[in-house]
Motif scaffolding. Structure first.
Motif, short mmCIF file in Angstrom:
data_model
loop_
_atom_site.label_atom_id
_atom_site.label_comp_id
_atom_site.label_asym_id
_atom_site.label_seq_id
_atom_site.Cartn_x
_atom_site.Cartn_y
_atom_site.Cartn_z
N SER A 150 0.83 -1.20 0.00
CA SER A 150 0.00 0.00 0.00
C SER A 150 0.87 1.26 0.00
N HIS A 151 1.92 1.27 0.81
CA HIS A 151 2.77 2.46 0.86
C HIS A 151 3.65 2.59 -0.38
N ALA A 152 4.05 1.47 -0.94
CA ALA A 152 4.81 1.53 -2.19
C ALA A 152 3.95 2.14 -3.30
N ARG A 153 2.67 1.80 -3.30
CA ARG A 153 1.78 2.39 -4.31
C ARG A 153 1.57 3.88 -4.01
N GLY A 154 1.45 4.23 -2.73
CA GLY A 154 1.28 5.63 -2.38
C GLY A 154 2.46 6.49 -2.75
N LEU A 155 3.65 5.93 -2.69
CA LEU A 155 4.87 6.68 -2.99
C LEU A 155 5.00 7.02 -4.47
N ARG A 156 4.12 6.51 -5.29
CA ARG A 156 4.11 6.93 -6.70
C ARG A 156 3.71 8.40 -6.81
N HIS A 157 3.04 8.91 -5.77
CA HIS A 157 2.67 10.33 -5.68
C HIS A 157 3.17 10.83 -4.32
N PRO A 158 4.48 11.08 -4.18
CA PRO A 158 5.08 11.33 -2.86
C PRO A 158 4.50 12.52 -2.11
N LYS A 159 4.13 13.60 -2.80
CA LYS A 159 3.60 14.78 -2.10
C LYS A 159 2.26 14.45 -1.44
N ILE A 160 1.39 13.79 -2.17
CA ILE A 160 0.08 13.42 -1.60
C ILE A 160 0.27 12.37 -0.50
N TRP A 161 1.23 11.47 -0.70
CA TRP A 161 1.50 10.42 0.29
C TRP A 161 1.93 11.05 1.62
N LEU A 162 2.82 12.03 1.57
CA LEU A 162 3.25 12.71 2.79
C LEU A 162 2.12 13.49 3.44
N LYS A 163 1.30 14.12 2.60
CA LYS A 163 0.21 14.94 3.12
C LYS A 163 -0.82 14.10 3.86
N PHE A 165 -0.54 11.75 5.87
CA PHE A 165 -0.19 11.43 7.26
C PHE A 165 -0.71 12.49 8.22
N TYR A 166 -1.02 13.68 7.73
CA TYR A 166 -1.48 14.78 8.58
C TYR A 166 -2.95 15.13 8.33
N SER A 167 -3.62 14.26 7.60
CA SER A 167 -5.03 14.52 7.31
C SER A 167 -5.84 13.28 7.67
N PRO A 168 -6.85 13.41 8.55
CA PRO A 168 -7.38 14.65 9.12
C PRO A 168 -6.60 15.18 10.32
N SER A 169 -5.65 14.38 10.88
CA SER A 169 -4.87 14.84 12.03
C SER A 169 -3.55 14.08 12.05
N PRO A 170 -2.57 14.60 12.79
CA PRO A 170 -1.29 13.87 12.89
C PRO A 170 -1.41 12.48 13.50
N LEU A 171 -2.53 12.20 14.17
CA LEU A 171 -2.74 10.87 14.75
C LEU A 171 -2.85 9.80 13.67
N ALA A 172 -2.96 10.21 12.42
CA ALA A 172 -3.00 9.25 11.32
C ALA A 172 -1.73 8.40 11.29
N VAL A 173 -0.63 8.94 11.80
CA VAL A 173 0.62 8.17 11.84
C VAL A 173 0.46 6.95 12.73
N ILE A 174 -0.22 7.12 13.87
CA ILE A 174 -0.46 5.99 14.77
C ILE A 174 -1.31 4.93 14.09
N GLU A 175 -2.31 5.37 13.36
CA GLU A 175 -3.17 4.44 12.64
C GLU A 175 -2.38 3.64 11.62
N GLU A 176 -1.44 4.29 10.95
CA GLU A 176 -0.63 3.59 9.97
C GLU A 176 0.22 2.51 10.61
N ILE A 177 0.65 2.73 11.86
CA ILE A 177 1.46 1.74 12.56
C ILE A 177 0.60 0.58 13.05
N THR A 178 -0.59 0.87 13.52
CA THR A 178 -1.44 -0.17 14.10
C THR A 178 -2.19 -0.98 13.05
N ASN A 179 -2.37 -0.44 11.85
CA ASN A 179 -3.13 -1.15 10.82
C ASN A 179 -2.60 -2.56 10.55
N PRO A 180 -1.28 -2.74 10.30
CA PRO A 180 -0.83 -4.12 10.04
C PRO A 180 -0.96 -5.03 11.25
#
Length: 255
Positions: A150-163, A165-180
């Motif tokens: 999923s992240h390899a596919r997201g990195l095809r558009h790096p600016k949107i991929w980075l953005k 992580f902060y939408s809707p809140s910075p807590l999205a980073v925690i969700e990315e860690i817990t998802n797997p």
């Protein structure tokens, strides 16, 4: 908990041979089923395995289209979703259909990578055939694989991929860690629990030494576990599509 034969035991590279073997066996079963279905393919009057494979293909196509943002993303996801759904369906059913275990005394055969203490804790039981998805490492491994895809596919558009992580809140980073973690543990927990309870029922002593009082419970639990195993194959596959779909930014690349 039963122990398994390992290579590189006691190191970070310890490899569970039973899980490796059942993964390969599951892949072989899926390959043979697809090969038989394609070998007897009849476009005018499909029947048997061809009907089943076509239904799975149509089901996964609809699943991909409901979760992916573009047809290009659907084309990318469809082969993986189709293979994952079939693979998990077979893998989840294996331990419910048949489990093979051997019992040893104080020592396992040399070269099996099983310490006497581990064997004692397992009461001498070593499983040689079981559902690969009832192993936590295997379930988490395929969940991490999905996370990486999923992240390899997201990195095809790096600016949107980075953005994202902060939408809707910075807590999205925690969700990315817990998802797997939740993705893999959900699969492992359901399959392991179903097989563990079934094993307990099978080992329960007969009433008065000859009445199999647990037989109705075993049949009911087996049917329920087969249903859960099928649902878990679907749940894992559709979550995979959702995770990859959320990182497929083709539909947003013009923003």
């Amino acid at each position: 908990m039963p122990v398994f034969p390992e290579i590189f035991a006691g190191t970070i590279f310890a490899t569970n041979l039973t899980v490796i073997g059942t993964i390969l066996f599951t892949g072989l079963v899926v390959f043979v089923v697809l090969r038989i279905a394609l070998a007897r393919m009849d476009m005018r009057s499909p029947r048997g395995l061809q009907n089943f494979v076509e239904w799975v293909a149509e089901f996964t196509t609809n699943m991909a289209r409901e979760t992916m943002p573009t047809e290009q993303a659907v084309g990318f996801m469809l082969p993986l979703a189709f293979t994952m759904l079939l693979f998990l369906f077979v893998a989840n059913w294996l331990g419910l259909i048949m489990t093979i275990a051997v019992h040893f005394g104080a020592h396992a055969p040399a070269g099996w990578g099983i310490a006497p203490g581990d064997l004692a804790n397992a009461k001498g039981e070593v499983e040689l055939f079981d559902s690969p998805t009832s192993n936590m490492s295997m379930a988490l491994a395929i969940a991490v694989m999905v996370w990486l895809i999923s992240h390899a596919r997201g990195l095809r558009h790096p600016k949107i991929w980075l953005k994202h992580f902060y939408s809707p809140s910075p807590l999205a980073v925690i969700e990315e860690i817990t998802n797997p973690l939740t993705h893999g543990m959900r699969l492992y927990g359901n399959i392991f629990a179903g097989e563990a309870l079934l094993g307990i029922m099978l080992k329960a002593p007969f009433l008065f030494g000859w009445i199999p009082w647990q037989l109705p419970l075993i049949v009911l639990w087996l049917l329920y576990s087969l249903f859960v195993a099928t649902i878990q194959a679907y749940v894992f596959s559709i979550l995979m599509c959702l995770y990859v779909g959320n990182k497929s930014f083709e539909g947003h690349s013009h923003h």
